[in-house]
Write an enzyme that holds these catalytic residues in place. Sequence first.
Site, PDB file in Angstrom:
ATOM      1  N   SER A  44       0.836  -1.209   0.000  1.00 27.60           N
ATOM      2  CA  SER A  44       0.000   0.000   0.000  1.00 27.60           C
ATOM      3  C   SER A  44       0.871   1.259   0.000  1.00 27.60           C
ATOM      4  CB  SER A  44      -0.888   0.029   1.248  1.00 27.60           C
ATOM      5  OG  SER A  44      -1.819  -1.020   1.223  1.00 27.60           O
ATOM      6  N   ARG A 144     -13.246  -7.201 -11.446  1.00 30.97           N
ATOM      7  CA  ARG A 144     -13.517  -6.565 -10.149  1.00 30.97           C
ATOM      8  C   ARG A 144     -14.311  -5.266 -10.297  1.00 30.97           C
ATOM      9  NH1 ARG A 144      -8.101  -6.682  -6.691  1.00 30.97           N
ATOM     10  NH2 ARG A 144      -9.563  -6.000  -5.084  1.00 30.97           N
ATOM     11  N   SER A 189     -13.470   1.023   2.708  1.00 33.32           N
ATOM     12  CA  SER A 189     -12.446   0.792   1.695  1.00 33.32           C
ATOM     13  C   SER A 189     -11.444   1.934   1.652  1.00 33.32           C
ATOM     14  CB  SER A 189     -13.093   0.629   0.309  1.00 33.32           C
ATOM     15  OG  SER A 189     -12.086   0.676  -0.685  1.00 33.32           O
ATOM     16  N   ASP A 341      -6.864  -8.218   4.426  1.00 33.45           N
ATOM     17  CA  ASP A 341      -6.117  -9.144   3.553  1.00 33.45           C
ATOM     18  C   ASP A 341      -5.630 -10.392   4.298  1.00 33.45           C
ATOM     19  OD1 ASP A 341      -6.461  -7.518   1.342  1.00 33.45           O
ATOM     20  OD2 ASP A 341      -4.688  -6.319   1.809  1.00 33.45           O
ATOM     21  N   ARG A 372     -12.436 -14.473  -2.396  1.00 36.35           N
ATOM     22  CA  ARG A 372     -11.561 -15.066  -1.369  1.00 36.35           C
ATOM     23  C   ARG A 372     -12.323 -15.848  -0.317  1.00 36.35           C
ATOM     24  NH1 ARG A 372      -7.011 -10.502  -0.228  1.00 36.35           N
ATOM     25  NH2 ARG A 372      -5.843 -11.051  -2.089  1.00 36.35           N
TER      26      ARG A 372
HETATM   27  C1  S3P Z   1      -5.585  -1.403   0.086  1.00 42.77           C
HETATM   28  C2  S3P Z   1      -6.819  -1.471   0.652  1.00 42.77           C
HETATM   29  C3  S3P Z   1      -7.569  -2.736   0.817  1.00 42.77           C
HETATM   30  C4  S3P Z   1      -6.685  -3.966   0.667  1.00 42.77           C
HETATM   31  C5  S3P Z   1      -5.732  -3.846  -0.475  1.00 42.77           C
HETATM   32  C6  S3P Z   1      -4.860  -2.615  -0.343  1.00 42.77           C
HETATM   33  C7  S3P Z   1      -4.942  -0.085  -0.081  1.00 42.77           C
HETATM   34  O1  S3P Z   1      -8.581  -2.784  -0.170  1.00 42.77           O
HETATM   35  O2  S3P Z   1      -7.471  -5.124   0.504  1.00 42.77           O
HETATM   36  O3  S3P Z   1      -4.897  -4.991  -0.542  1.00 42.77           O
HETATM   37  O4  S3P Z   1      -3.730  -0.032  -0.347  1.00 42.77           O
HETATM   38  O5  S3P Z   1      -5.640   0.928   0.063  1.00 42.77           O
HETATM   39  P1  S3P Z   1     -10.016  -2.076   0.083  1.00 42.77           P
HETATM   40  O6  S3P Z   1      -9.762  -0.649   0.298  1.00 42.77           O
HETATM   41  O7  S3P Z   1     -10.817  -2.306  -1.183  1.00 42.77           O
HETATM   42  O8  S3P Z   1     -10.592  -2.788   1.254  1.00 42.77           O
END
Ligand code: S3P
Length: 461
Positions: A44, A144, A189, A341, A372
Amino acid sequence: MKVVLTRAVALGQDRMNADMTRPMTSRRPPAGLRGTMAIPGDKSISHRALMFGALAVGETRITGLLEGEDVLRTAQAMRLLGADIENHGDGRWSVAGRGIGGLVEPADVLDMGNSGTAARLLCGILASHPIFSVMTGDASLRGRPMRRVTDPLAATGARFTSREGGRLPLAIEGAVDCLPLEYTLPVASAQVKSAILLAGLNARGITRVTEPEATRDHSENMLKHFGAEVIVEASGAGRIIHLTGQPELLGANVDVPGDPSSAAFPLAAALLVPGSRVRLNGVGLNPLRTGLLACLAEMGADIAVENRRIAGGEPVGDLVVSHGALRAIDVPPERAPSMIDEYPILAVIAAFAAGNTRLRGLGELRVKESDRLAATAAMLSGNGVAVEIEGDDLIVHGTGGPPGGGGLVATHMDHRIAMGALVLGQGTAQAVRIDDGAFIDTSFPNFFIAMRELGAVLDLA
Ligand code: S3P
């Protein structure tokens, strides 16, 4: 400099989209796992460092960048948008940014590979630049949902044209004069929150995002680090983020901490294999990412955190993990954003615990790199572990001993299902095979070698 994707390198090919599967087998090692692993950079934070660096004026220097395929896709996209990005070796990268509003029209399609984070965050950037672009991805990403970002971003004045159901490929006509948004997240999210904030960077006025549940705050932290005016206000279980538009972002140094979501796999292997004791160095411990550690503490896991420190503005520590008996737990739904995750690997760990573990509120897992929830349930049930899905909950019937194993796991282009299954096979009576480990390179390029260095028994084919 040319971006060479790691999977292509591993296959001895200098091309992207190497269209080959990599079956793998995981077997119980003869002795416990031992040794020290340096955890690869946080995915991230790595995406964000490249994106914010490209939007800043001056040079951004990054250390510890994750050189996984997902992040390399972001590097490549930001280059197509005009940023000058160089790889200096050993995780050290630099970005000469173009300033907010300064990105140029890409001469080619932006291919985000397997990465939902790259695709969704980039939508926010592209919505707020008056340029035309087309975005696509691999078969997983093309399946997605993107409306969660394109619907709110359309209110900036940007236009999105997509396939049926809001899926990629997507054509984007960015707003000429981007409007600031006020938006309440309908799902927890960080990707959606970040996309809105990134668009707000090039909008006049205040962009306001309300999140009913707090999600990872790397965007907010890094925006402040680059000089943006960001105010984060607590609001019940969530937060309201206020961003002042059109700041001058200044290039900055970013030290990327180790990814707690990657650390979760060797950590789980050490918990499951008798006689193990493993040290995991430099793991990010941002409180919005540590839900798995909270669960494992409740399960009675032997994990010590040493050398707590701050690196790149984020809390970091070294984890020392030892094998031991675990008990089943009930994981509340409000913990999901802090471990979104980590559910596949927690389900694997729960298979070894005594009693039934219930993981609640996993609806969002259905729209990750794979479904998942279904893939995790199939991975376990195909290896002698009884599981049930009830609504959005997953129930894992742990036996307190090693499950049978012996199954072939379908990984569905999903790195975390692949790594989860390989960790499962370190503890089961019979070997566990996976149909394809190639996607592990998206987030943890040296997983196979690093795990073998700890003593894991993993084989190709
Ligand atoms: C992430 C947010 C999460 C996570 C992804 C990385 C990010 O997704 O599952 O692996 O870097 O902001 P969501 O925001 O869709 O939950």
